[in-house]
Design an enzyme around this catalytic site. Structure first.
Site, PDB file in Angstrom:
ATOM      1  N   HIS A 157       0.399  -3.382  16.485  1.00 12.11           N
ATOM      2  CA  HIS A 157      -0.602  -4.184  15.759  1.00 12.11           C
ATOM      3  C   HIS A 157      -1.408  -3.306  14.804  1.00 12.11           C
ATOM      4  O   HIS A 157      -2.575  -3.611  14.518  1.00 12.11           O
ATOM      5  CB  HIS A 157      -1.550  -4.933  16.706  1.00 12.11           C
ATOM      6  CG  HIS A 157      -0.837  -5.657  17.811  1.00 12.11           C
ATOM      7  ND1 HIS A 157      -0.329  -6.920  17.656  1.00 12.11           N
ATOM      8  CD2 HIS A 157      -0.512  -5.260  19.073  1.00 12.11           C
ATOM      9  CE1 HIS A 157       0.271  -7.297  18.778  1.00 12.11           C
ATOM     10  NE2 HIS A 157       0.181  -6.296  19.659  1.00 12.11           N
ATOM     11  N   SER A 276      -2.723   8.363 -11.099  1.00 11.87           N
ATOM     12  CA  SER A 276      -3.330   7.259 -11.837  1.00 11.87           C
ATOM     13  C   SER A 276      -3.543   7.693 -13.283  1.00 11.87           C
ATOM     14  O   SER A 276      -3.813   8.861 -13.559  1.00 11.87           O
ATOM     15  CB  SER A 276      -4.666   6.909 -11.191  1.00 11.87           C
ATOM     16  OG  SER A 276      -5.464   6.200 -12.103  1.00 11.87           O
ATOM     17  N   LYS A 282      -6.254  10.917  -8.030  1.00 11.92           N
ATOM     18  CA  LYS A 282      -5.322  10.091  -7.250  1.00 11.92           C
ATOM     19  C   LYS A 282      -3.934  10.692  -7.114  1.00 11.92           C
ATOM     20  O   LYS A 282      -3.396  11.277  -8.045  1.00 11.92           O
ATOM     21  CB  LYS A 282      -5.179   8.717  -7.928  1.00 11.92           C
ATOM     22  CG  LYS A 282      -6.446   7.892  -7.900  1.00 11.92           C
ATOM     23  CD  LYS A 282      -6.616   7.179  -6.583  1.00 11.92           C
ATOM     24  CE  LYS A 282      -5.860   5.858  -6.597  1.00 11.92           C
ATOM     25  NZ  LYS A 282      -5.861   5.259  -5.270  1.00 11.92           N
ATOM     26  N   GLU A 289       6.220   2.402  -2.365  1.00 11.52           N
ATOM     27  CA  GLU A 289       5.864   1.007  -2.671  1.00 11.52           C
ATOM     28  C   GLU A 289       7.028   0.304  -3.368  1.00 11.52           C
ATOM     29  O   GLU A 289       7.306  -0.881  -3.109  1.00 11.52           O
ATOM     30  CB  GLU A 289       4.596   0.980  -3.531  1.00 11.52           C
ATOM     31  CG  GLU A 289       3.384   1.468  -2.745  1.00 11.52           C
ATOM     32  CD  GLU A 289       2.171   1.803  -3.594  1.00 11.52           C
ATOM     33  OE1 GLU A 289       1.141   2.167  -3.016  1.00 11.52           O
ATOM     34  OE2 GLU A 289       2.245   1.720  -4.842  1.00 11.52           O
TER      35      GLU A 289
END
Ligand code: ARG
Length: 488
Positions: A157, A276, A282, A289
């Site tokens: 979970h 980024s 970043k 992804e």
């Protein structure tokens, strides 16, 4: 090559079918580039078979085979006209050879021809996807072998659940990718059967030798029922299901790496990260992804294919022209995603201190303490109650004194009537906790070593099977070349 009405193209399609506003809509010529080489191989094998059965004259076979070489040298882009690559190649052959070029299409139909071409091409593609999946397994295994003792948090979970190791985590995906490979190899067996010689669906009066054509093309065997052989696309559904399942496996791995990156539990290499365009600090796990997103596309393609196939009557229907692109797109995407995942896993760093610190978060050793009490003779449910109450009374992991106080309240006797303080301390330690869970398949280093060794054996067996499949395709291609050169 093929021209306007009245020439070779007209010969094939007849004027009635040569034009009209829906011509572009009906044509698959551009998309058929994918099966251009396959069609040439299928044409060659068919022509060799026709000549060897004396269905066409050897001289005509020679001329057709020489023309096919010219068509190949000119390339797919030189084809013109025709609804599809099959018709366009035939038109080009007739242009070169003259009317005798039309003998190439004796005893066959585009229906068995296209089904054979799709299978011929998809075999190569599935073997490439398998290569990528095997490389991913290797990179998971190698990384796991380095981290059998690297303790990390395990989640259910998405909450801290029980400590495990990086090796145990990575092997959980290696085992899944191994099953993905098994499914793809099963699909391969059913792809690798020849529909050629089924003609439109109802066979042919010519004395064709279907086995010979199948052999020349490297197929394991011929498909028995000509109506099934020319019409079925279940091999696409099966292959695409296996690929989609594989994409779903990859998406889980990618998601875990995204989450672990976010928690500072893994560091992807710069090669597999992106930055980024505005936020200079970043470092984003973009590759993972994108791997995660490939599963979405695969599910869409599988849905498109199954929906197209659903309710199609026997035998051939033109809907089928739109079926195979789903498998071809997905096999490319999924193979690429697996290759990227392999690279990301091989190059990622697992920061041992951070992982060890996080491994005990959220009283993740609670189950181990309850197991210890149960092993000392308490009913597991009672042990669970003691540990749950201790968890409720503490912030984070309770100490031994708290556990003893709770035991005294719940059981009416000290914890130490059942276990030693040292044993409880050990159960509270994430590393000891992992080491104690040595059941088959568990995270204890010895259990993980056993899985590693099984997994390595299976990987080398699978790699050998893929190499065998590829060898038999190359041997068939060489055999076909030899046959062809005996004519040309
Ligand atoms: N381009 C067609 C396909 O991909 C070839 C078969 C055409 N057959 C026919 N009966 N119209 O399915």
């Amino acid at each position: 090559m093929a021209g306007e009405d009245g020439d070779s193209e007209g010969v094939i399609r007849r004027d009635r079918f040569s034009g009209g506003p829906a011509r572009g809509f009906m044509s698959s010529l551009a998309a058929d580039e994918r099966i251009f080489e396959a069609d040439l191989a299928v044409d060659r094998a068919h022509v060799v078979m026709l000549a060897s059965q004396d269905i066409i004259e050897s001289e005509v076979a020679s001329e057709i085979l020489a023309a096919l070489d010219e068509v190949e040298a000119a390339g797919h882009d030189s084809l013109s006209g025709g609804e599809d690559v099959h018709e366009a190649i035939e038109a080009a052959v007739i242009d070169i050879v003259g009317p005798d070029g039309g003998k190439m299409h004796t005893a066959r139909s585009r229906n068995d021809e296209v089904a054979t071409c799709i299978r011929y091409r998809l075999r190569e593609d599935v073997l490439s996807a398998l290569d990528a999946a095997l490389a991913l397994r290797e990179s998971l295994l190698e990384t796991a072998a380095e981290h059998t003792e690297t303790v990390m948090p395990g989640y259910t979970h998405l909450q801290p659940a029980q400590p495990t190791t990086v090796a145990h985590f990575l092997l959980s995906y290696e085992r899944a990718v191994a099953r993905d490979c098994a499914r793809l190899m099963c699909a391969y067996e059913r792809i690798n059967q020849s529909p050629l010689g089924s003609a439109a669906f109802a066979g042919t009066p010519f004395d064709v030798n279907r086995e010979l054509a199948a052999d020349l093309l490297g197929f394991d065997r011929v498909m028995e029922n000509s109506m099934d052989a020319s019409a079925t696309r279940d091999f696409l559904a099966e292959t695409l299901s296996a690929l989609t399942t594989h994409a779903v496996t990859l998406s889980g791995l990618a998601e875990d790496l995204v989450i672990f990156s976010n928690k500072g539990l893994v560091e992807l290499s710069d090669d597999y990260s992106s930055t980024s365009s505005i936020m200079p600090q970043k470092k984003n796990p973009d590759t993972m992804e994108l791997v995660r997103a490939v599963a979405g596309d695969a599910v869409g393609e599988l849905t498109g294919l199954l929906t197209t196939l659903k309710g199609l009557p026997r035998a051939y229907n033109r809907d089928l022209q739109r079926a195979h692109k789903h498998a071809f797109r997905t096999v490319d995407d999924v193979g690429e995603a697996a290759a990227v995942a392999a690279g990301a896993v091989a190059s990622a760093a697992w920061p041992e201190d951070e992982l060890a610190a996080a491994a005990g978060d959220g009283f993740s050793t609670a189950t181990g303490v309850a197991d210890l009490l149960a092993m000392a003779g308490l009913p597991f449910r009672t042990a669970h109650e003691v540990v749950a109450e201790a968890a409720a009374r503490s912030e984070g992991t309770p100490d031994v004194a708290t556990l003893d106080a709770v035991a005294t309240d719940v059981l009416g006797e000290s914890l130490f009537t059942h276990v030693t303080a040292e044993a409880v301390e050990a159960a509270l330690d994430p590393t000891e906790s992992v080491a104690s869970r040595d059941s088959v398949g568990g995270p204890a280093p010895a259990a993980v070593e056993a899985t590693l060794s099984t997994a390595r054996d299976e990987l080398s067996d699978d790699a050998a099977a893929v190499a065998d499949a590829r060898d038999s395709l190359s041997a068939a291609a060489e055999g076909l070349d030899e046959e062809v050169s005996s004519y040309v």
